[in-house]
Design a protein around this motif. Structure first.
Motif, PDB file in Angstrom:
ATOM      1  N   VAL A   1       0.855  -1.189   0.000  1.00 21.36           N
ATOM      2  CA  VAL A   1       0.000   0.000   0.000  1.00 21.36           C
ATOM      3  C   VAL A   1       0.888   1.234   0.000  1.00 21.36           C
ATOM      4  O   VAL A   1       2.079   1.172   0.339  1.00 21.36           O
ATOM      5  N   ILE A   2       0.308   2.364  -0.381  1.00 24.23           N
ATOM      6  CA  ILE A   2       1.061   3.611  -0.444  1.00 24.23           C
ATOM      7  C   ILE A   2       0.262   4.717   0.236  1.00 24.23           C
ATOM      8  O   ILE A   2      -0.968   4.770   0.128  1.00 24.23           O
ATOM      9  N   GLY A   3       0.981   5.563   0.956  1.00 26.94           N
ATOM     10  CA  GLY A   3       0.360   6.687   1.633  1.00 26.94           C
ATOM     11  C   GLY A   3       1.422   7.520   2.313  1.00 26.94           C
ATOM     12  O   GLY A   3       2.618   7.235   2.220  1.00 26.94           O
ATOM     13  N   SER A   4       0.978   8.541   3.007  1.00 27.03           N
ATOM     14  CA  SER A   4       1.896   9.421   3.743  1.00 27.03           C
ATOM     15  C   SER A   4       1.886   9.048   5.218  1.00 27.03           C
ATOM     16  O   SER A   4       0.811   8.790   5.781  1.00 27.03           O
ATOM     17  N   PRO A   5       3.045   9.018   5.845  1.00 26.52           N
ATOM     18  CA  PRO A   5       3.080   8.736   7.286  1.00 26.52           C
ATOM     19  C   PRO A   5       2.278   9.784   8.068  1.00 26.52           C
ATOM     20  O   PRO A   5       2.250  10.967   7.707  1.00 26.52           O
ATOM     21  N   ILE A   6       1.643   9.347   9.118  1.00 25.31           N
ATOM     22  CA  ILE A   6       0.866  10.239   9.984  1.00 25.31           C
ATOM     23  C   ILE A   6       1.820  11.206  10.671  1.00 25.31           C
ATOM     24  O   ILE A   6       2.833  10.795  11.253  1.00 25.31           O
ATOM     25  N   THR A   7       1.520  12.493  10.589  1.00 27.22           N
ATOM     26  CA  THR A   7       2.412  13.526  11.133  1.00 27.22           C
ATOM     27  C   THR A   7       1.962  14.065  12.481  1.00 27.22           C
ATOM     28  O   THR A   7       2.700  14.811  13.121  1.00 27.22           O
ATOM     29  N   ASP A   8       0.791  13.683  12.928  1.00 23.45           N
ATOM     30  CA  ASP A   8       0.260  14.137  14.215  1.00 23.45           C
ATOM     31  C   ASP A   8       0.943  13.361  15.342  1.00 23.45           C
ATOM     32  O   ASP A   8       0.681  12.174  15.544  1.00 23.45           O
ATOM     33  N   SER A   9       1.810  14.040  16.094  1.00 29.57           N
ATOM     34  CA  SER A   9       2.564  13.371  17.153  1.00 29.57           C
ATOM     35  C   SER A   9       1.671  12.891  18.297  1.00 29.57           C
ATOM     36  O   SER A   9       2.094  12.073  19.115  1.00 29.57           O
ATOM     37  N   GLY A  10       0.443  13.354  18.352  1.00 25.19           N
ATOM     38  CA  GLY A  10      -0.495  12.901  19.370  1.00 25.19           C
ATOM     39  C   GLY A  10      -1.247  11.635  18.962  1.00 25.19           C
ATOM     40  O   GLY A  10      -1.935  11.033  19.772  1.00 25.19           O
ATOM     41  N   ASN A  11      -1.099  11.238  17.720  1.00 23.77           N
ATOM     42  CA  ASN A  11      -1.774  10.047  17.209  1.00 23.77           C
ATOM     43  C   ASN A  11      -0.930   8.823  17.566  1.00 23.77           C
ATOM     44  O   ASN A  11       0.281   8.821  17.358  1.00 23.77           O
ATOM     45  N   VAL A  12      -1.563   7.784  18.084  1.00 23.01           N
ATOM     46  CA  VAL A  12      -0.814   6.583  18.476  1.00 23.01           C
ATOM     47  C   VAL A  12      -0.156   5.909  17.272  1.00 23.01           C
ATOM     48  O   VAL A  12       0.747   5.096  17.439  1.00 23.01           O
ATOM     49  N   LYS A  13      -0.603   6.235  16.073  1.00 20.45           N
ATOM     50  CA  LYS A  13      -0.029   5.665  14.843  1.00 20.45           C
ATOM     51  C   LYS A  13       0.965   6.645  14.207  1.00 20.45           C
ATOM     52  O   LYS A  13       1.313   6.514  13.032  1.00 20.45           O
ATOM     53  N   PHE A  14       1.439   7.610  14.981  1.00 22.46           N
ATOM     54  CA  PHE A  14       2.388   8.633  14.510  1.00 22.46           C
ATOM     55  C   PHE A  14       3.553   7.981  13.767  1.00 22.46           C
ATOM     56  O   PHE A  14       4.163   7.038  14.260  1.00 22.46           O
ATOM     57  N   GLY A  15       3.827   8.488  12.565  1.00 17.81           N
ATOM     58  CA  GLY A  15       4.943   7.991  11.771  1.00 17.81           C
ATOM     59  C   GLY A  15       4.606   6.803  10.891  1.00 17.81           C
ATOM     60  O   GLY A  15       5.438   6.378  10.085  1.00 17.81           O
ATOM     61  N   MET A  16       3.398   6.258  11.020  1.00 23.51           N
ATOM     62  CA  MET A  16       3.004   5.083  10.220  1.00 23.51           C
ATOM     63  C   MET A  16       2.170   5.519   9.023  1.00 23.51           C
ATOM     64  O   MET A  16       1.382   6.456   9.110  1.00 23.51           O
ATOM     65  N   VAL A  17       2.322   4.787   7.920  1.00 20.15           N
ATOM     66  CA  VAL A  17       1.409   4.939   6.790  1.00 20.15           C
ATOM     67  C   VAL A  17       0.097   4.256   7.169  1.00 20.15           C
ATOM     68  O   VAL A  17      -0.977   4.827   7.057  1.00 20.15           O
TER      69      VAL A  17
END
Length: 150
Positions: free
Chosen positions: A39-55
């Motif tokens: 899959v393709i996407g942009s990593p999550i940039t919200d540092s408050g999101n538990v999935k921070f840094g993940m596509v």
């Protein structure tokens, strides 16, 4: 924002037969399939999101693919429902075998098209299916790429 591709691999055992085929694969036989889902996407940039840094969380991708493909096809036998194999399928079902009837010839090529649709329908809106690779044997595989199917 950068686009990143991530890949998760899956394995499952499935039997099938190719009705009308002129070689050995006309007989019921099985494969240890290996499915690679990219899959393709942009990593999550919200540092408050538990999935921070993940596509996408690999666990979330795993859940989708297991529910749509692996859990359904593992240790099943797949037949084209529009062939006389329907009679064999009925006999196997009567003996409590897991049989899947599809509206296509169950080749790796057609299976990967089917799998792509099933996975795409479940992905979050911000994630796109990039490619699938369905390996049937050590030396044979079918690939599906979104860019080829626009």
């Amino acid at each position: 924002m950068s686009k990143i591709r991530i890949t998760k691999q899956f394995t499952f055992e499935t039997g099938h037969a190719l009705y009308g085929y002129d070689g050995k694969c006309k007989n019921v036989h099985g494969h240890s399939y290996k499915l690679s889902v990219t899959v393709i996407g942009s990593p999550i940039t919200d540092s408050g999101n538990v999935k921070f840094g993940m596509v996408i969380d690999f666990g979330d991708l795993k859940k989708i693919v297991k529910e749509e493909i692996v859990d359904l096809f593992d240790h099943a036998t797949v037949f084209n429902q529009n062939t006389p194999h329907i009679e064999l399928a009925a006999e196997l079902k009567a003996r409590d075998h897991h049989v899947i009837l599809v509206d296509y010839q169950p080749t790796s090529e057609n299976m990967v098209i089917d799998f792509a649709k099933k996975i795409k329908d479940r992905l979050p809106a911000n994630i796109n299916l990039h490619s699938l690779r369905l390996q049937e044997t050590e030396t044979s595989f079918a690939e599906w790429f979104q860019s080829d199917n626009l």
